[in-house]
Write an enzyme that holds these catalytic residues in place. Sequence first.
Site, PDB file in Angstrom:
ATOM      1  N   ARG A 168       0.862  -1.191   0.000  1.00 12.87           N
ATOM      2  CA  ARG A 168       0.000   0.000   0.000  1.00 12.87           C
ATOM      3  C   ARG A 168       0.891   1.232   0.000  1.00 12.87           C
ATOM      4  O   ARG A 168       1.803   1.346   0.831  1.00 12.87           O
ATOM      5  CB  ARG A 168      -0.884  -0.010   1.249  1.00 12.87           C
ATOM      6  CG  ARG A 168      -1.918   1.092   1.231  1.00 12.87           C
ATOM      7  CD  ARG A 168      -2.650   1.202   2.553  1.00 12.87           C
ATOM      8  NE  ARG A 168      -2.030   2.188   3.423  1.00 12.87           N
ATOM      9  CZ  ARG A 168      -2.651   2.791   4.437  1.00 12.87           C
ATOM     10  NH1 ARG A 168      -3.904   2.492   4.720  1.00 12.87           N
ATOM     11  NH2 ARG A 168      -2.027   3.670   5.193  1.00 12.87           N
TER      12      ARG A 168
ATOM     13  N   TYR B 179      -2.816  11.715   5.400  1.00 12.38           N
ATOM     14  CA  TYR B 179      -3.167  10.425   5.998  1.00 12.38           C
ATOM     15  C   TYR B 179      -2.175   9.333   5.552  1.00 12.38           C
ATOM     16  O   TYR B 179      -1.840   9.231   4.378  1.00 12.38           O
ATOM     17  CB  TYR B 179      -4.598   9.983   5.589  1.00 12.38           C
ATOM     18  CG  TYR B 179      -4.766   8.532   5.876  1.00 12.38           C
ATOM     19  CD1 TYR B 179      -4.976   8.090   7.177  1.00 12.38           C
ATOM     20  CD2 TYR B 179      -4.572   7.570   4.880  1.00 12.38           C
ATOM     21  CE1 TYR B 179      -5.017   6.744   7.489  1.00 12.38           C
ATOM     22  CE2 TYR B 179      -4.617   6.216   5.178  1.00 12.38           C
ATOM     23  CZ  TYR B 179      -4.843   5.815   6.486  1.00 12.38           C
ATOM     24  OH  TYR B 179      -4.853   4.479   6.787  1.00 12.38           O
TER      25      TYR B 179
ATOM     26  N   ASP C  30      -4.993   3.928  -0.209  1.00  7.29           N
ATOM     27  CA  ASP C  30      -6.139   4.239   0.661  1.00  7.29           C
ATOM     28  C   ASP C  30      -6.438   5.735   0.578  1.00  7.29           C
ATOM     29  O   ASP C  30      -5.615   6.562   0.983  1.00  7.29           O
ATOM     30  CB  ASP C  30      -5.791   3.847   2.107  1.00  7.29           C
ATOM     31  CG  ASP C  30      -7.001   3.870   3.035  1.00  7.29           C
ATOM     32  OD1 ASP C  30      -8.062   4.372   2.619  1.00  7.29           O
ATOM     33  OD2 ASP C  30      -6.865   3.376   4.176  1.00  7.29           O
TER      34      ASP C  30
ATOM     35  N   HIS D  95      -8.934   7.043   2.134  1.00  6.24           N
ATOM     36  CA  HIS D  95      -9.402   7.330   3.489  1.00  6.24           C
ATOM     37  C   HIS D  95     -10.556   8.342   3.495  1.00  6.24           C
ATOM     38  O   HIS D  95     -10.531   9.338   4.224  1.00  6.24           O
ATOM     39  CB  HIS D  95      -8.250   7.788   4.391  1.00  6.24           C
ATOM     40  CG  HIS D  95      -8.299   7.172   5.768  1.00  6.24           C
ATOM     41  ND1 HIS D  95      -8.830   7.828   6.831  1.00  6.24           N
ATOM     42  CD2 HIS D  95      -7.908   5.966   6.229  1.00  6.24           C
ATOM     43  CE1 HIS D  95      -8.756   7.052   7.914  1.00  6.24           C
ATOM     44  NE2 HIS D  95      -8.201   5.909   7.568  1.00  6.24           N
TER      45      HIS D  95
ATOM     46  N   GLU E  29      -8.877   2.109  -2.040  1.00  5.94           N
ATOM     47  CA  GLU E  29      -9.672   1.882  -0.825  1.00  5.94           C
ATOM     48  C   GLU E  29     -10.413   3.138  -0.366  1.00  5.94           C
ATOM     49  O   GLU E  29      -9.848   4.239  -0.405  1.00  5.94           O
ATOM     50  CB  GLU E  29      -8.714   1.406   0.264  1.00  5.94           C
ATOM     51  CG  GLU E  29      -9.399   1.149   1.594  1.00  5.94           C
ATOM     52  CD  GLU E  29      -8.405   0.781   2.687  1.00  5.94           C
ATOM     53  OE1 GLU E  29      -7.262   0.382   2.367  1.00  5.94           O
ATOM     54  OE2 GLU E  29      -8.764   0.913   3.869  1.00  5.94           O
TER      55      GLU E  29
ATOM     56  N   GLU F 258     -13.750  -0.978   6.225  1.00  9.14           N
ATOM     57  CA  GLU F 258     -13.115  -1.201   7.531  1.00  9.14           C
ATOM     58  C   GLU F 258     -13.929  -0.575   8.663  1.00  9.14           C
ATOM     59  O   GLU F 258     -13.810  -0.997   9.805  1.00  9.14           O
ATOM     60  CB  GLU F 258     -11.672  -0.694   7.547  1.00  9.14           C
ATOM     61  CG  GLU F 258     -11.550   0.806   7.434  1.00  9.14           C
ATOM     62  CD  GLU F 258     -10.115   1.283   7.327  1.00  9.14           C
ATOM     63  OE1 GLU F 258      -9.286   0.572   6.750  1.00  9.14           O
ATOM     64  OE2 GLU F 258      -9.827   2.381   7.833  1.00  9.14           O
TER      65      GLU F 258
ATOM     66  N   ARG G  60     -13.707  -4.934   3.339  1.00  7.77           N
ATOM     67  CA  ARG G  60     -12.620  -4.726   4.298  1.00  7.77           C
ATOM     68  C   ARG G  60     -13.004  -5.016   5.748  1.00  7.77           C
ATOM     69  O   ARG G  60     -12.144  -5.011   6.630  1.00  7.77           O
ATOM     70  CB  ARG G  60     -12.185  -3.252   4.220  1.00  7.77           C
ATOM     71  CG  ARG G  60     -11.581  -2.860   2.902  1.00  7.77           C
ATOM     72  CD  ARG G  60     -10.092  -3.039   2.909  1.00  7.77           C
ATOM     73  NE  ARG G  60      -9.419  -2.162   3.833  1.00  7.77           N
ATOM     74  CZ  ARG G  60      -8.374  -2.518   4.571  1.00  7.77           C
ATOM     75  NH1 ARG G  60      -7.916  -3.741   4.510  1.00  7.77           N
ATOM     76  NH2 ARG G  60      -7.777  -1.654   5.375  1.00  7.77           N
TER      77      ARG G  60
ATOM     78  N   GLU H 121      -4.420  -7.340   5.167  1.00  6.88           N
ATOM     79  CA  GLU H 121      -3.514  -6.232   5.517  1.00  6.88           C
ATOM     80  C   GLU H 121      -2.649  -6.618   6.712  1.00  6.88           C
ATOM     81  O   GLU H 121      -3.095  -7.295   7.629  1.00  6.88           O
ATOM     82  CB  GLU H 121      -4.349  -4.990   5.876  1.00  6.88           C
ATOM     83  CG  GLU H 121      -3.492  -3.774   6.244  1.00  6.88           C
ATOM     84  CD  GLU H 121      -4.344  -2.544   6.584  1.00  6.88           C
ATOM     85  OE1 GLU H 121      -5.541  -2.693   6.898  1.00  6.88           O
ATOM     86  OE2 GLU H 121      -3.788  -1.430   6.529  1.00  6.88           O
TER      87      GLU H 121
ATOM     88  N   TRP I 201     -12.041  12.559   7.848  1.00  9.50           N
ATOM     89  CA  TRP I 201     -10.635  12.177   8.095  1.00  9.50           C
ATOM     90  C   TRP I 201     -10.367  10.809   7.513  1.00  9.50           C
ATOM     91  O   TRP I 201     -11.164   9.917   7.584  1.00  9.50           O
ATOM     92  CB  TRP I 201     -10.317  12.152   9.594  1.00  9.50           C
ATOM     93  CG  TRP I 201      -8.883  11.783   9.792  1.00  9.50           C
ATOM     94  CD1 TRP I 201      -7.790  12.597   9.585  1.00  9.50           C
ATOM     95  CD2 TRP I 201      -8.363  10.499  10.169  1.00  9.50           C
ATOM     96  NE1 TRP I 201      -6.639  11.884   9.822  1.00  9.50           N
ATOM     97  CE2 TRP I 201      -6.951  10.599  10.170  1.00  9.50           C
ATOM     98  CE3 TRP I 201      -8.970   9.275  10.499  1.00  9.50           C
ATOM     99  CZ2 TRP I 201      -6.118   9.541  10.490  1.00  9.50           C
ATOM    100  CZ3 TRP I 201      -8.156   8.206  10.823  1.00  9.50           C
ATOM    101  CH2 TRP I 201      -6.743   8.334  10.821  1.00  9.50           C
TER     102      TRP I 201
HETATM  103  O1  KDG Z   1      -8.086   3.372  13.490  1.00 11.12           O
HETATM  104  C1  KDG Z   1      -8.057   3.814  12.174  1.00 11.12           C
HETATM  105  C2  KDG Z   1      -7.065   3.006  11.368  1.00 11.12           C
HETATM  106  O2  KDG Z   1      -7.244   1.636  11.560  1.00 11.12           O
HETATM  107  C3  KDG Z   1      -7.187   3.319   9.909  1.00 11.12           C
HETATM  108  O3  KDG Z   1      -6.890   4.670   9.702  1.00 11.12           O
HETATM  109  C4  KDG Z   1      -6.228   2.453   9.112  1.00 11.12           C
HETATM  110  O4  KDG Z   1      -7.374   3.018   7.115  1.00 11.12           O
HETATM  111  C5  KDG Z   1      -6.625   2.278   7.700  1.00 11.12           C
HETATM  112  C6  KDG Z   1      -6.093   1.118   6.986  1.00 11.12           C
HETATM  113  O5  KDG Z   1      -6.505   0.933   5.843  1.00 11.12           O
HETATM  114  O6  KDG Z   1      -5.280   0.394   7.540  1.00 11.12           O
HETATM  115 MG    MG Z   2      -8.180   2.080   5.354  1.00 11.23          MG
END
Ligand code: KDG
Ligand code: MG
Length: 402
Positions: A147, A159, A210, A212, A236, A262, A283, A339, A402
């Site tokens: 990643r 991020y 990612d 995010h 992602e 996630e 995820r 991951e 975020w």
């Molecule tokens: O607690 C938040 C994290 O687990 C996250 O920011 C990590 O996005 C993430 C990832 O893909 O590992």
């Molecule tokens: Mg993530």
Amino acid sequence: MKITDAKVIVTCPGRNFVTVKIVTEDGLYGIGDATLNGREKAVVSFLEDYVLPMLIGRDARRIEDIWQYLYRGVYWRRGPVGMTALAGVDVALWDIKAKAANMPLYQLLGGRSRDRIMTYTHANGSDLESTLKAVEKAQAKGYKAIRIQCGVPGIDKVYGVSKGGKRYEPADGDLPTEESWSTHKYLNFVPSVFEAVRREFGPDVHLLHDVHHRLTPIEAARLGKALEPYHLFWLEDCTPAENQEAFRLIRQHTTTPLAVGEVFNSLHDCRTLIQEQLIDYIRSTIVHAGGITHLRRLADFASIYSVQTGFHGATDLSPVCMGAALHFDYWVPNFGIQEHMAHSDEMESVFTRAYRFDDGHFVPGETPGHGVDIDEAEAAKYPYKRACLPVNRLEDGTLWNW
Ligand code: KDG
Ligand code: MG
């Protein structure tokens, strides 16, 4: 096999972890991860004040009935706190059942479907040069899937990018720190990173990224399209997924594979995404989505629509979650990828584990149960330390995802 004791262990060997421990009348015990990053104490209270007292005297072998009791039997269902607490209990019970059967957990699930589990790690850098170095390092360790997150010129904190050579850990401040974001600068820059990585490392390495949750659906569509020449394994969380239908628009525009979920805690969060084949990888993982009992249902549902698993495995998920996830990955027919972010040395002293890394892959080990244990004396050396995830604002001060 009556449950005689159930408790929560909180420890902070570098970061906070919440572990459920369930003990039975014959001395067998199991543990489950119940860590919700930045909201740890809410889960601890949920468990200690409500869930754990209900377990005493129940038959530990009746995992399904206990799951239904704690889900269907509860008026206020779902939500991240409740489903994380439920996962902690569920995984501890599966651990006990597998130990009682003297089998590694994957055998109880149906046996292994593969020889080893492909995992991806993170490579990040504050600029392109350091990002390329990080990719090289990850490859040297044996990872076949990486990643990539890179600092963006003009944005102070991005991020997934660590500062000062430190390991990336999102939760830091006693109160949330504030970061700033420019979609315009990000979108203009990111394709050039992947172009450079492909130029440098060739077509074989699997690349992931990612976003995010930072983009709107049409911006996500633009990014997916721009990244098509670099053949990502996945893109992602390209937009927040509360509105699952939003992915229809993204899907119409790009063939870049999409991964989401996630932050989901149940199948209901992703039913449309899966049923309409709007994503390629789900995820959601064991600790935040109700444990093995619920994930099994989710994965089976996803398999009908050719959606594969891609379990979250950041460092805020404890080795207990990783151990259970690897047993699940070993079995699940529609496995995609797992991951992995390495835990700190302090952490490795608190948790012992049977799973091991082998050339970009993991195997869960043959120890009965999920193979992860906690050293309670060692855990007690690291008391809870409050830490919050950051918040994000656009450059004009507007609050953003975020
Ligand atoms: O607690 C938040 C994290 O687990 C996250 O920011 C990590 O996005 C993430 C990832 O893909 O590992
Ligand atoms: Mg993530």
